[in-house]
Design a protein around this motif. Structure first.
Motif, PDB file in Angstrom:
ATOM      1  N   SER A  76      41.321  30.741  43.391  1.00 44.51           N
ATOM      2  CA  SER A  76      40.329  29.728  43.755  1.00 44.51           C
ATOM      3  C   SER A  76      40.100  29.655  45.270  1.00 44.51           C
ATOM      4  O   SER A  76      39.123  29.047  45.702  1.00 44.51           O
ATOM      5  N   SER A  77      40.950  30.250  46.057  1.00 41.58           N
ATOM      6  CA  SER A  77      40.770  30.247  47.509  1.00 41.58           C
ATOM      7  C   SER A  77      40.340  31.611  48.041  1.00 41.58           C
ATOM      8  O   SER A  77      40.211  31.788  49.254  1.00 41.58           O
ATOM      9  N   SER A  78      40.081  32.543  47.155  1.00 40.49           N
ATOM     10  CA  SER A  78      39.774  33.917  47.565  1.00 40.49           C
ATOM     11  C   SER A  78      38.282  34.220  47.494  1.00 40.49           C
ATOM     12  O   SER A  78      37.599  33.804  46.559  1.00 40.49           O
ATOM     13  N   VAL A  79      37.818  34.966  48.481  1.00 39.81           N
ATOM     14  CA  VAL A  79      36.493  35.589  48.389  1.00 39.81           C
ATOM     15  C   VAL A  79      36.623  36.744  47.395  1.00 39.81           C
ATOM     16  O   VAL A  79      37.542  37.550  47.493  1.00 39.81           O
ATOM     17  N   MET A  80      35.726  36.788  46.449  1.00 39.41           N
ATOM     18  CA  MET A  80      35.795  37.816  45.403  1.00 39.41           C
ATOM     19  C   MET A  80      34.617  38.766  45.537  1.00 39.41           C
ATOM     20  O   MET A  80      33.478  38.338  45.779  1.00 39.41           O
ATOM     21  N   GLY A  81      34.883  40.047  45.353  1.00 44.47           N
ATOM     22  CA  GLY A  81      33.843  41.051  45.500  1.00 44.47           C
ATOM     23  C   GLY A  81      33.694  41.925  44.276  1.00 44.47           C
ATOM     24  O   GLY A  81      34.604  42.036  43.453  1.00 44.47           O
ATOM     25  N   TRP A  82      32.514  42.511  44.166  1.00 44.31           N
ATOM     26  CA  TRP A  82      32.231  43.527  43.156  1.00 44.31           C
ATOM     27  C   TRP A  82      31.862  44.821  43.880  1.00 44.31           C
ATOM     28  O   TRP A  82      31.094  44.796  44.847  1.00 44.31           O
ATOM     29  N   PHE A  83      32.380  45.917  43.386  1.00 44.29           N
ATOM     30  CA  PHE A  83      32.062  47.242  43.872  1.00 44.29           C
ATOM     31  C   PHE A  83      31.745  48.118  42.674  1.00 44.29           C
ATOM     32  O   PHE A  83      32.054  47.771  41.538  1.00 44.29           O
ATOM     33  N   ARG A  84      31.158  49.264  42.944  1.00 52.40           N
ATOM     34  CA  ARG A  84      30.926  50.225  41.882  1.00 52.40           C
ATOM     35  C   ARG A  84      31.133  51.640  42.412  1.00 52.40           C
ATOM     36  O   ARG A  84      31.017  51.888  43.617  1.00 52.40           O
ATOM     37  N   GLN A  85      31.446  52.523  41.489  1.00 57.54           N
ATOM     38  CA  GLN A  85      31.663  53.916  41.876  1.00 57.54           C
ATOM     39  C   GLN A  85      31.103  54.820  40.801  1.00 57.54           C
ATOM     40  O   GLN A  85      31.540  54.764  39.643  1.00 57.54           O
ATOM     41  N   ALA A  86      30.136  55.628  41.189  1.00 58.90           N
ATOM     42  CA  ALA A  86      29.543  56.621  40.304  1.00 58.90           C
ATOM     43  C   ALA A  86      30.295  57.935  40.501  1.00 58.90           C
ATOM     44  O   ALA A  86      30.895  58.167  41.547  1.00 58.90           O
TER      45      ALA A  86
ATOM     46  N   ASN B  28      35.892  28.561  38.976  1.00 53.91           N
ATOM     47  CA  ASN B  28      37.296  28.493  39.381  1.00 53.91           C
ATOM     48  C   ASN B  28      38.165  27.826  38.316  1.00 53.91           C
ATOM     49  O   ASN B  28      39.362  28.105  38.230  1.00 53.91           O
ATOM     50  N   ALA B  29      37.578  26.974  37.507  1.00 52.30           N
ATOM     51  CA  ALA B  29      38.350  26.347  36.433  1.00 52.30           C
ATOM     52  C   ALA B  29      38.769  27.373  35.382  1.00 52.30           C
ATOM     53  O   ALA B  29      39.784  27.194  34.708  1.00 52.30           O
ATOM     54  N   LYS B  30      37.986  28.428  35.265  1.00 52.09           N
ATOM     55  CA  LYS B  30      38.289  29.492  34.303  1.00 52.09           C
ATOM     56  C   LYS B  30      38.877  30.730  34.974  1.00 52.09           C
ATOM     57  O   LYS B  30      39.104  31.745  34.313  1.00 52.09           O
ATOM     58  N   ASN B  31      39.094  30.657  36.283  1.00 52.56           N
ATOM     59  CA  ASN B  31      39.613  31.815  37.022  1.00 52.56           C
ATOM     60  C   ASN B  31      38.795  33.072  36.758  1.00 52.56           C
ATOM     61  O   ASN B  31      39.347  34.155  36.514  1.00 52.56           O
ATOM     62  N   THR B  32      37.484  32.932  36.792  1.00 56.64           N
ATOM     63  CA  THR B  32      36.612  34.046  36.443  1.00 56.64           C
ATOM     64  C   THR B  32      35.449  34.142  37.423  1.00 56.64           C
ATOM     65  O   THR B  32      34.886  33.125  37.840  1.00 56.64           O
ATOM     66  N   VAL B  33      35.104  35.363  37.771  1.00 48.89           N
ATOM     67  CA  VAL B  33      33.914  35.637  38.564  1.00 48.89           C
ATOM     68  C   VAL B  33      32.986  36.515  37.726  1.00 48.89           C
ATOM     69  O   VAL B  33      33.469  37.336  36.926  1.00 48.89           O
TER      70      VAL B  33
END
Length: 125
Positions: free
Chosen positions: A29-39, A73-78
């Motif tokens: 809940s205190s973290s910046v969360m990122g998405w990446f991709r790799q082809a 954040n209540a579900k710990n999901t991004v």
């Protein structure tokens, strides 16, 4: 924090998918969360990131206007909502947490850690 991405699949061009990244650990809940991709044969590419509150997010140029990231954040999901998908969006998608000393706003994969197992997204033309 430990991360697990899910929700990938096969979709036609122009379609939509929503990816989820479930987190365990008290720091989510205190973290910046990122998405990446790799082809295949390509470097890992920044897709998006969202700050701890969910009020600020930023995107890679290739996905701006088509993808939206959010978090519960209540579900710990991004989440990553992907619309108007293109064949060039085909890749394995990963979620990751920004390292504590890294600058929010970075797009460098080396600034992120706790990489989860990716999920495959395939967009057919």
């Amino acid at each position: 924090v430990q991360l697990q991405a899910s929700g990938g699949g096969l979709v036609q061009a122009g379609g939509s998918l929503r990816l989820s990244c479930a987190a365990s650990g008290r720091s989510f809940s205190s973290s910046v969360m990122g998405w990446f991709r790799q082809a295949p044969g390509k470097d890992r590419e920044f897709v998006s990131a969202i700050n701890w509150s969910g009020r600020r997010s930023y995107y890679g140029d290739a996905v701006k206007g088509r993808f939206t990231t959010s978090r519960d954040n209540a579900k710990n999901t991004v989440y990553l909502q992907m619309n108007s998908l293109k064949p060039e969006d085909t890749a394995v998608y990963y979620c990751a947490a920004l390292n504590p000393l890294a600058r929010c706003g970075t797009q460098r994969s080396s600034d992120f850690g706790s990489w989860g197992q990716g999920t495959q997204v395939t967009v057919s033309s």
